[in-house]
Design a protein around this motif. Sequence first.
Motif, short mmCIF file in Angstrom:
data_model
loop_
_atom_site.label_atom_id
_atom_site.label_comp_id
_atom_site.label_asym_id
_atom_site.label_seq_id
_atom_site.Cartn_x
_atom_site.Cartn_y
_atom_site.Cartn_z
N ALA A 16 6.23 49.16 81.20
CA ALA A 16 5.76 50.54 80.76
C ALA A 16 7.69 51.34 81.55
O ALA A 16 8.08 51.83 81.45
CB ALA A 16 4.57 50.98 80.40
N ALA A 17 6.96 50.66 82.40
CA ALA A 17 7.86 51.50 83.51
C ALA A 17 9.41 50.90 83.27
O ALA A 17 10.04 52.01 83.84
CB ALA A 17 7.55 51.36 85.57
N ARG A 18 9.36 49.57 83.18
CA ARG A 18 11.42 49.33 82.92
C ARG A 18 11.09 49.91 81.69
O ARG A 18 13.21 50.11 81.68
CB ARG A 18 10.90 47.63 82.64
N PHE A 19 10.76 49.95 80.51
CA PHE A 19 11.06 50.27 79.66
C PHE A 19 11.42 52.03 79.28
O PHE A 19 13.01 52.08 78.71
CB PHE A 19 10.01 49.89 78.32
N LEU A 20 10.93 52.18 79.82
CA LEU A 20 10.52 54.00 80.36
C LEU A 20 12.38 53.93 80.95
O LEU A 20 12.88 55.03 80.83
CB LEU A 20 9.87 54.73 80.14
N SER A 21 12.05 53.25 81.99
CA SER A 21 13.01 53.49 82.75
C SER A 21 14.34 53.68 82.63
O SER A 21 15.77 53.98 82.83
CB SER A 21 12.98 53.26 84.10
#
Length: 420
Positions: A16-21
């Motif tokens: 989630a962190a990687r995709f949204l960032s």
Amino acid sequence: MEAHNFFLTLAVLLLAARFLSELAIRIGVPAVIGELAAGLIIGPSLLGLVSPDATMKLLAEIGIILLLFEVGMDTDVFRLAKAGSKPIVVAIAGVVFPFGFGYLVSHAMFGMSLLASLFIGGTLTATSIGITVRVLTDLGRRNSDEAQIVIGAAVLDDIVGVILLAFLYQFAVSGEMSLAATGKVGAYIVLFMLLSPFAAKFMAFIIGHFERRSSSPGLLLTMALSLIMLFSYLAHAIGAPEIMGGFAAGIAMGQHFRVTLTERLRIPFSAYLNRIFAPSPELSHRLESQMRPLIHTFTPLFFVMVGVSLNLKQVDWSSAFVWGLSAALLVVAVAGKLVSGFLIKEPRLQQTVIGLSMIPRGEVGLIFAQIGFANGILDAQVYAALLIVIALTTVVPPFIIKWIYQRNDTATAIDTQVSK
């Protein structure tokens, strides 16, 4: 948490962190906003896939400690010293104004008790150094003059915040205010921040000595991580935030920290001490390249967990009291920090960015609010209003900071073309 659930939760957080960032960067938004949004989406506020579990909070704590270690490595304490009293002025103003105005609004306008008003004022003094530094890093401004002032002010802000929290918590538990006990905590913290970089530098010299002679791979990374964790523990032991230990270790391991003893001081073994405290750019560069993958893995977990900790379902969205209190506190929270940047002599752009960079409350504000709520000092409606203020002050300033820099860069480019 059982092992298999931990693995699944960690996978969800990282993805989630990687995709949204990545999504945030593609649409021109700082990456940290995407990570905060990821936490809101997968946390209790929306999908409820992840809760603020103790294990996840511990991993997030490691992330912010590693981020502050990286900041410490890049911090030139001598350049910071050249800023003189500016970080001190910004830090003091960033505590006094929000605390005073927050107390007055709560006590005079909304008729709250003395202790509740003090806790609200204390919550508004917070500055999230992690979010501030990450935003400036995303914008490529971490080594700018204004960033150095902000870093110094935010570190001082954290120290004052811890002392204030200890003071208020003692008052809440015992009903008495002990300046002696609070001053003792403050003295320990100040001594730690003054002495720990020298102790860490000595240990870094030993690490470098053995690393050059070792045939075992990974020795430098292992020893550096051990040093960071040790100093984080020591920081906590004397009452300071753990992140201060990571910051102190980073200063010592960076290539900017140096101490030169002259022969006139007549200090025994001064030549040997000069070798110990001399900078080692090659070692710092090698350590930085080895630490970077760990930092990029763990740091996003911290920002996601900030979003996860913000349970917006706890907010009574239909309450006029909640909206009235949150609006009043939001004005105080923004104005109290923003004005701090304009009390020092800097160009208008730098003043504005410094003031805006001090606004994000993030995890520091949440700690204040949660302690007040857990101890029955703040009721559910006041806690909900503080959640709104913390969320808005954390999410909105990065957008404004980026817009200000882009506007300034555009104006500079136009002036350059016209002059040609």
